[in-house]
Scaffold this motif. Structure first.
Motif, PDB file in Angstrom:
ATOM      1  N   SER A   1      77.306  61.464   1.339  1.00 24.53           N
ATOM      2  CA  SER A   1      76.129  60.671   1.033  1.00 24.53           C
ATOM      3  C   SER A   1      74.963  61.446   1.648  1.00 24.53           C
TER       4      SER A   1
ATOM      5  N   THR B   1      69.087  58.475   1.984  1.00 28.09           N
ATOM      6  CA  THR B   1      69.209  57.105   1.482  1.00 28.09           C
ATOM      7  C   THR B   1      68.400  56.121   2.322  1.00 28.09           C
TER       8      THR B   1
ATOM      9  N   PRO C   1      65.124  54.729  -0.762  1.00 26.39           N
ATOM     10  CA  PRO C   1      65.008  56.197  -0.761  1.00 26.39           C
ATOM     11  C   PRO C   1      63.648  56.642  -1.300  1.00 26.39           C
TER      12      PRO C   1
ATOM     13  N   HIS D   1      72.312  57.091  -2.883  1.00 31.22           N
ATOM     14  CA  HIS D   1      72.311  55.658  -2.590  1.00 31.22           C
ATOM     15  C   HIS D   1      72.996  54.871  -3.707  1.00 31.22           C
TER      16      HIS D   1
END
Length: 327
Positions: free
Chosen positions: A113, A117, A140, A149
């Motif tokens: 990830s 985010t 974001p 995200h």
């Protein structure tokens, strides 16, 4: 084991770390394209390589067999990428397809990830609440951060996030990033500036609470990032989203000071304005909360900034070496 994005920065560092542990039964996928990230693969040991666009056909045919672990680092990581459709397909849909395949086959799935985010971080950067309501509060600031995200949200809403491990990498720097062009760390960019001009250009602050060069980031050496990643991958009880950072915020001046010290030079800095195109989205402070990572059993000391920069500069940048190169 499958490593996607294996020729990239963190992906190739993961393969190097696995090789250090005697692991080389690895299938690597990436899109080698026209840059020189292929050089990251040269010193590494792995069983097979295939282009990412061929992956699902090979998986679905059974040609690749089964994987006990999938480390999914493949993505477009350019925060300046404006093609949101491309990012949605490459970063979200690809990840979704691979995660569902992994769950169906019983493979452990660890994916990248991003700290992007969190947006501007005004509501903190805490990874402990992975609920749908908590994730829905994040905003974001760019399409890249949103594409990451989007999958975090999907996994939470589908009730599968706890079965996966999502890693919110902060500002990772270190060897094997040379191919990343404008997405290279300041250490890599500044090293070149110092070699060419003897000084470093930093963004001037446009925020009243921060002096020039005192904007802060959570800088993490790539060797620490991969150690954290592999710990979580090998810890069956770990699941959900985890911050991957140092847990400390350092200023740009501290970072460049460490770089000049590693080179044995006196600091020389020139401040320039932040371009108007990114000024409204510029982050002035990031710091990972890493209590969740520690609670998952990661007890290793994070390499201090000065030591990490010295290792990077003297061990890799000076001689243009990659992880795994003899030297």
């Amino acid at each position: 084991m499958l490593v996607t994005g294996g020729a990239g920065f963190i992906g190739s560092a993961l393969i190097w770390a696995l090789n250090q542990q005697g692991v080389d039964r690895i299938v690597v996928t990436d899109r080698l394209g026209h840059d020189e990230k292929w050089r990251n693969l040269v010193p590494l040991r792995f069983e097979d390589y295939l282009e990412a666009d061929d992956l699902f056909a090979r998986l679905d045919s059974g040609a690749l067999g089964a994987f006990d672990l999938i480390l999914h680092l493949g993505a477009c990581s350019a925060t300046t990428e404006l093609d949101a459709t491309y990012l949605a397909r490459n970063n979200f849909e690809f990840t979704k397809h691979l995660a569902l395949w992994a769950l169906a086959k019983g493979s452990r799935f660890v994916y990248a990830s991003s700290a992007a985010t969190y947006g501007d971080g005004a509501d903190g950067m805490d990874d402990t609440d992975n609920s749908v309501p908590a994730l829905s509060q994040l905003r974001p600031l760019n399409a890249y951060g949103y594409s990451k995200h989007l999958f975090d949200q999907y996994a939470a809403q589908a009730g599968i996030l706890r079965q996966l491990v999502g890693l919110k990498y902060f500002n990772v720097y270190g060897p094997n990033e040379a191919h990343k062009a404008d997405m290279r760390s300041l250490v890599h960019k500044a090293f070149g500036q110092i070699q060419d001009t003897g000084k470093v250009k930093l963004f001037r602050s446009h925020h009243p609470d921060y002096k020039d060069g005192e904007q802060q980031r959570d800088f993490l050496y790539v060797k620490d990032a991969v150690a954290m990643t592999l710990h979580l991958a090998m810890t069956p009880s770990a699941g959900g989203l985890y911050n991957i950072g140092s847990g400390h915020a350092h200023s740009w001046l501290e970072l460049t000071g460490a770089l000049f010290a590693a080179l044995g030079r006196e600091p020389a800095v020139e401040f320039i304005d932040i371009p108007e195109s990114i000024r409204a989205k510029y982050q002035y402070h990031t710091k990972a909360e890493i209590a969740k990572l520690r609670a998952a059993g990661y007890t290793a000391r994070v390499t201090p900034l000065e030591d990490a920069v010295r290792d990077y500069v003297r061990g890799y940048l000076t001689d243009d070496r990659r992880l795994g190169d003899a030297g």
